[in-house]
Write a protein that holds these residues in place. Structure first.
Motif: not given
Lengths: 552, 242
Positions: B53-66
């Motif tokens: 829920g906090c969304r702080l740990c969002l990371v970019e994963v190559a190949g995933s648009p989200k």
């Protein structure tokens, strides 16, 4: 029920129908009932009984006929009447064997009717949704019979994949692919869920489908269950649709009684049961993971995906979730073949789509049009343009998750790709038309208020972000905003879109982004006015202080 | 949903250009932390179910648009993860700023001042001001419990207390009511905490709370220090016993 019983039942019902000389169909869906069409139906029935015509005239309540703005609609044989009231009942019964009632006539040759293509809604307005016999007379459960007696699950999935049907809930995921994923998922217990939690402001396609032809939805679910290997179905309907709940419940009970759902359907080994779950009115429960949580009896909150419901859904079992309209598309695909379905529409968007037309438009109501139709044709031809001589400004598609499309883009075709390219989405099918009197900042603010109150509060970007965006829109609309506020609003849009947990938050900024894209000048106008009045106030205050200085 | 149990199969992936091997079933967050790559979190807590829920740990994963939440995303073979791009840093800043704007976080009078995960996060993310309009909501302080206090002004709705109460203590005294910004932690059927019949007064919720929302009674400014070590210990002991 045995296969031959269905056929004999259908033939008998058709013969019974033909025994009547005249048919009077009265729309008994929520829209027309709000104009007392239920009373009208009773009055017409009494009138027929009073004249001793019950053997000759069949009076029944049917589903929506589309032109909701002119309701209640009544069809007497082939003549369509609009704005019918109870006091018109004798005149309508009189007209059966003589001339039609002129002042009530509704022109069925107007583009509203001629430009539609009815596939999903072919029986809506023709069958009595509360009568299984009447539905069977119009071909209900024939597709289920065909599937169970002559097709393997793989063939069914292939047929749906070949048809090119895409999810009608909004995202447009290929239905065949979804079914194949659930069919392949390991597990002996599987579920099919029908998502009837239609919550967009201005959308009532699914309600009409459930109220007008519930057996078609059930049939589609049963076929889906057979294809993916499920035995249990759940229809999730919002409690705000009491009539839909009533008719679906009745349809399930009737189908059960005639063994069209239940154990060993049509003498095969296929079992299928359906239950209804009521949603307590949360927009977020239209999101599949939140819907599943709600069905499980938990708080309706979304969860991160993967795992997708196709692998781990209801009670951890593989689950197929489709929209009401998607299920309603299944029976015609099976009956008429994938090829005939795939002929309709564009390269990537096949078939037809139901839209709910609302807002500043002449013909409000429900339409079913082939994919690929120009937006202009819907607005000006089918919907009859803007009333009161005003000019068209924009149309909002996809509700609070979608965006607006301005006048100079009305040439685009209606399909998943081109609407996305225009900054909106197909959505579930709500179309809200706005004329020149609408302020687009106000429109964005309205949708943001909706998202803010419907945000579940689980993730921070959606919970606080929608609040902050609404606050900024409020400031700008009330002429208190600055250019900094506008920039902050833009930053927030991008951030909330990228970081929110579920579709609600990810699409909440869309109305703001699309109004900014096409109508940024309206934002700037309001900000300029705010600055001008601020300057005036400052000048006035300065004047005051000078005056005071002079006095002292 | 509990955090994924690793099944032992070895896979390799890249996190921030560093080649890393891990066992399949492990989350990006777990693997990154094992390898001293810091991904900020607020709602995540080892030993509790994943919330996301906090969304702080969002990371970019190559190949995933989200963007993917590192706490909830399982590593796959050949994955290429970026944990701290300028875009992610900006988003994280905005999220923490929004938390400050949402309720009334006044560090100078807070019992957790100096020992607060929200405060530490703001320092870590180099937040020097909040650009969003403050909400200044009117919120209650629940002082009815004889050992602990709930101050809704300082709550960030991470639901760690709800999860520890339901999953570890097994009491499920706490839950969330309401929607959107009106959501709030409740006890039983939204009763005062002190009147709760299910609360065992174990104090676990106080110790997992990242801010000064849940505190022991009788603490003054800056005096409340949380002891979170019990949780990994408890989960480990329960796992070995079962």
């Amino acid at each position: 029920m045995k296969p031959e019983e269905l056929t004999s039942m259908m033939e008998k019902a058709r013969a019974d129908m033909q025994a009547f000389d005249h048919h009077i169909n009265v729309c008994t869906e929520s829209g027309c009932i709000s104009l007392q069409s239920d009373l009208l139906l009773k009055t017409l029935g009494d009138e027929v009984k009073h004249r001793g015509l019950t053997e000759k005239v069949c009076v029944k309540g049917v589903g929506c006929m589309g032109l909701c703005c002119n309701g209640p609609l009544v069809k007497a044989n082939t003549t369509l009447y609009q704005n019918v009231k109870s006091e018109h009942a004798p005149a309508i019964v009189d007209s059966l064997s003589s001339q039609p009632v002129q002042e009530l006539l509704c022109d069925t040759q107007q583009p509203f009717f001629t430009r539609q293509k009815l596939i999903v809604r072919e029986n809506s307005g023709r069958v009595d949704p509360e009568s299984l016999i009447d539905c069977i007379a119009h071909g209900a459960y024939q597709a289920l019979l065909k599937v169970l007696t002559s097709m393997t699950p793989q063939q069914v999935i292939q047929e749906i994949a070949d048809s090119g049907l895409r999810g009608r809930g909004g995202a447009g995921f290929p239905t065949g692919l979804k079914w194949a994923t659930v069919a392949k998922a390991p597990g002996t217990r599987k579920y099919v869920i029908c998502n009837g939690d239609e919550g967009d402001p201005g959308a009532f396609m699914d309600r009409s489908m459930m109220e007008g032809d519930p057996h078609r939805v059930l049939e589609g679910m049963a076929i889906a269950a057979y294809a993916v290997g499920a035995q249990q179905g759940v229809i999730y309907v919002r409690a705000e649709y009491p009539l839909a709940v009533k008719r679906l419940t009745k349809a399930i009970n009737m189908a059960h009684r005639h063994d069209l759902i239940g154990h060993n359907i049509f003498g095969t080994k296929f079992d299928f049961n359906v239950e209804i779950r009521l949603g307590a009115g949360a927009f977020v429960c239209g999101e599949e993971t939140a819907l599943i949580a709600s069905v499980e009896g938990k708080r309706g909150l979304p969860r991160p995906r993967p795992p997708y419901p196709a692998n781990s859904g209801l009670f951890g079992c593989p689950t197929l979730i489709n929209n009401v309209e998607t299920y309603a598309n299944i029976a015609p695909i099976i009956n008429n073949g994938a090829a005939s379905f795939a002929q309709i529409g564009t390269e990537k968007s096949k078939g037809t789509k139901i839209f709910a037309l609302t807002g500043k438009i002449k013909n409000t109501g429900l339409i079913e049009v082939p994919m690929g139709i120009r937006l202009k044709d819907i607005i000006y031809d089918i919907a009859g343009g803007i009333p009161d001589g005003r000019a068209f400004k924009a149309v909002q598609t996809g509700g609070p998750s979608g965006g607006c499309i301005p006048a100079d883009m009305l040439d685009i075709t209606v399909d998943y790709e081109s609407l996305t390219k225009a900054g909106s989405i197909m959505g579930s099918g709500g179309m809200i038309v706005m004329d020149e009197t609408s302020n687009m900042v106000d429109v964005a603010r309205f949708f943001m208020e909706f998202c803010m109150t419907e945000s579940c509060g689980k993730c921070v970007p959606c919970r606080v972000g929608t609040y902050e965006m609404h606050e900024l829109l409020d400031r700008i609309y009330e002429k208190r905003g600055t250019l900094d506020d506008l920039q902050l609003l833009k930053d927030l849009c991008g951030m909330v879109k990228q970081t929110s947990l579920c579709g609600l938050g990810q699409s909440a900024p869309n109305p703001v982004l699309s109004t900014l894209r096409y109508f940024e000048h309206e934002y700037l106008d309001l900000i300029n006015q705010a600055q001008a009045s601020e300057a005036d106030r400052n000048a006035a205050a300065k004047g005051e202080s000078i005056k005071l200085e002079v006095l002292s | 949903m509990t955090s994924a149990v690793s099944s032992g199969e070895s896979i390799t992936l890249k996190i921030d250009d560093k080649d890393i091997s891990c066992r399949s079933g492990e989350t990006i967050l777990a693997v990154a932390r094992e390898n001293n790559i810091d991904i900020p979190t607020l709602c995540f807590m080892e030993g509790l179910s994943v919330w996301g829920g906090c969304r702080l740990c969002l990371v970019e994963v190559a190949g995933s648009p989200k963007l993917q939440a590192a706490c909830a995303t399982v590593c796959t073979e050949g994955m290429n993860v970026v944990t701290a791009s300028p875009r992610l840093k900006e988003y994280r800043k905005m999220i923490v700023e929004m938390l400050f704007a949402e309720r009334n976080h006044v560090c100078s009078v807070c019992v957790s001042n100096g020992h607060c995960e929200l405060q530490d996060m703001a320092v870590k993310l180099e937040i020097d001001h909040v650009r969003f309009p403050y909400r200044y909501p009117h919120l209650q302080v629940d002082n009815s419990h004889d050992r602990a206090r709930m101050d809704h002004n300082r709550c960030i709705l991470c639901t760690r207390c709800v999860r520890v109460c339901a999953e570890i203590e097994g009491a499920h005294t706490k839950d969330v009511k309401g929607r959107g910004v009106l959501a709030a932690i409740i006890h039983d059927l939204d009763q005062p905490w002190g009147e709760s019949e299910t609360c065992t007064s174990c104090g676990k919720c106080v110790n997992v709370c990242p801010t000064g929302a849940l505190t022991h009674r009788g603490t003054a400014v800056g005096e409340m220090q949380k002891k979170t070590d019990f949780l990994p210990y408890l989960t480990l002991m329960r796992r070995t016993e079962s």
